[in-house]
Scaffold this active site. Sequence first.
Site, PDB file in Angstrom:
ATOM      1  CG  ASP A   1      -3.267  68.985  -8.417  1.00  0.00           C
ATOM      2  OD1 ASP A   1      -4.106  69.047  -7.492  1.00  0.00           O
ATOM      3  OD2 ASP A   1      -2.478  68.034  -8.538  1.00  0.00           O
TER       4      ASP A   1
ATOM      5  N   GLY B   1       0.830  68.229  -5.883  1.00  0.00           N
ATOM      6  CA  GLY B   1       0.694  69.008  -7.111  1.00  0.00           C
ATOM      7  C   GLY B   1       2.003  69.319  -7.803  1.00  0.00           C
ATOM      8  CB  SER B   2       5.322  67.655  -7.895  1.00  0.00           C
ATOM      9  OG  SER B   2       4.940  66.405  -8.440  1.00  0.00           O
TER      10      SER B   2
ATOM     11  CB  ALA C   1       4.004  73.201  -8.732  1.00  0.00           C
TER      12      ALA C   1
ATOM     13  N   GLY D   1       0.972  63.782  -3.893  1.00  0.00           N
ATOM     14  CA  GLY D   1      -0.299  64.477  -3.745  1.00  0.00           C
ATOM     15  C   GLY D   1      -0.175  65.964  -3.499  1.00  0.00           C
TER      16      GLY D   1
END
Length: 340
Positions: A165, A120-121, A124, A118
Site C-alpha cells: 500500500d 489503501g486509504s 494514501a 481495501g
Amino acid sequence: MRSRTISSTNPRSTGPGAPRATGTGHTRAKAILVGEHAVVYGEPAIALPLASLPMRAVARREEGPLSLESVLYSGRLADAPEQLAAPVAAVEATLDHLGLPHRDIVLATESTIPAARGLGSSAATAGALALALADLAGRTLTAQEHFDLVQVGERVAHGNPSGLDARTTASTEPVWFQAGEIRPLDLALRAHLVVADTGVHGRTRVAVADVRSFRDRHPARGAELIAELGAITRDVVDDLALDRPAELGARMTRAHGALAELGVSSPELDRLVGAALAAGALGAKLTGGGQGGCLLALADDAASAGTIAAALRRAGAARTWLHRTDARRPAAPSAQVPLG
C-alpha cells in the site's frame, strides 16, 4: 530500485530549502489487480494506483496546537479518534524527521477514498500528509524516506504491513510485488475499470486466517489454488504490456473463482461479480482482503464501463468509480515521481 525524490513545486518558495506558508501533497488509492492472499505464500501480486481516487493534503502554518481538518474528524491531532491512529503516527514521525515543531501547523485532507475497503486509504492519507509537511518545510523526500514514514502509520494500522500500500499509493505505475520486493510494470492497456464498493467493511485478517485454515484442511487443493493465482498474476504482466483486455478480464474472473473457493469472497461480492459479468464486463473480481470491501470490473470502453457501473449500483453497490487504466496521472499535479 533507483533513488528518487518525492516533492512538490510550490511558487511560495524563496529558494532551495526555504520554508513556506503552506505545503501540499498528493497520493491516490490503490487496488490489487491480481494476487491478493497468494502473495502471503510467496506468489506475486500486481497493484494499480487509482488516479481516479486522489488524496490531497495541505499543511499550513497557524499558531496553536497541531490540528487536523478532515471528513472524519476536525480538531487537535492529539485528540483524533482511534480510526486515525495510523496517519497520526505518520505525521508525528514526519515532523520529527523534518525537525518541525508539533504545534503551529494545521493539516487538512480532501479525498473520496472510502475507509476499510481495501483501497489503501490509510497509506494514501499518511503519504499525502508526509508530502505536505515536507513541502511546508521546503524539503524533498526520497522514495525510501517517504516509504519509511508511511510504514510507521501502516504498522499501527496493520501490525506487519507488506509495504504494498505504501509503495502503490505513492506511484503512478502498476506495481509488481513479491517477497517484499517491488518493481514498476509496463502499462499499455487501454481499458476501463469499474471499482464498486459493497458497502461492507473488508475483513482482511479474518480472510487471511480462513485461507490458512482452508490450506490446513485441504493441503493439496489449497496449494493448487495458490499456485493458480500466482500463474494468473504472471500472465497478467503480458496482458498489461501488450494491451490484451479480453485476456485480462478472463483471468480476473478465474482469480475471483479461486479466491472464492479459498473463502475470501462474500455473498455481496459474488452478487456484484455476477451483475458485472451479466452487464457485459470482460471480467470481475474482488480486490484486497475480501469478505467485503470492493471489487473490480473490466470494460473495454467508457460506454460499457458506465453500463456496468449502473448495473452494479442496481445490484446493491453502495458506490462506484470509473478508472481509465492508462490514466497514470492524478487530476492535480502530483507531489511525487513514479517508482523506478
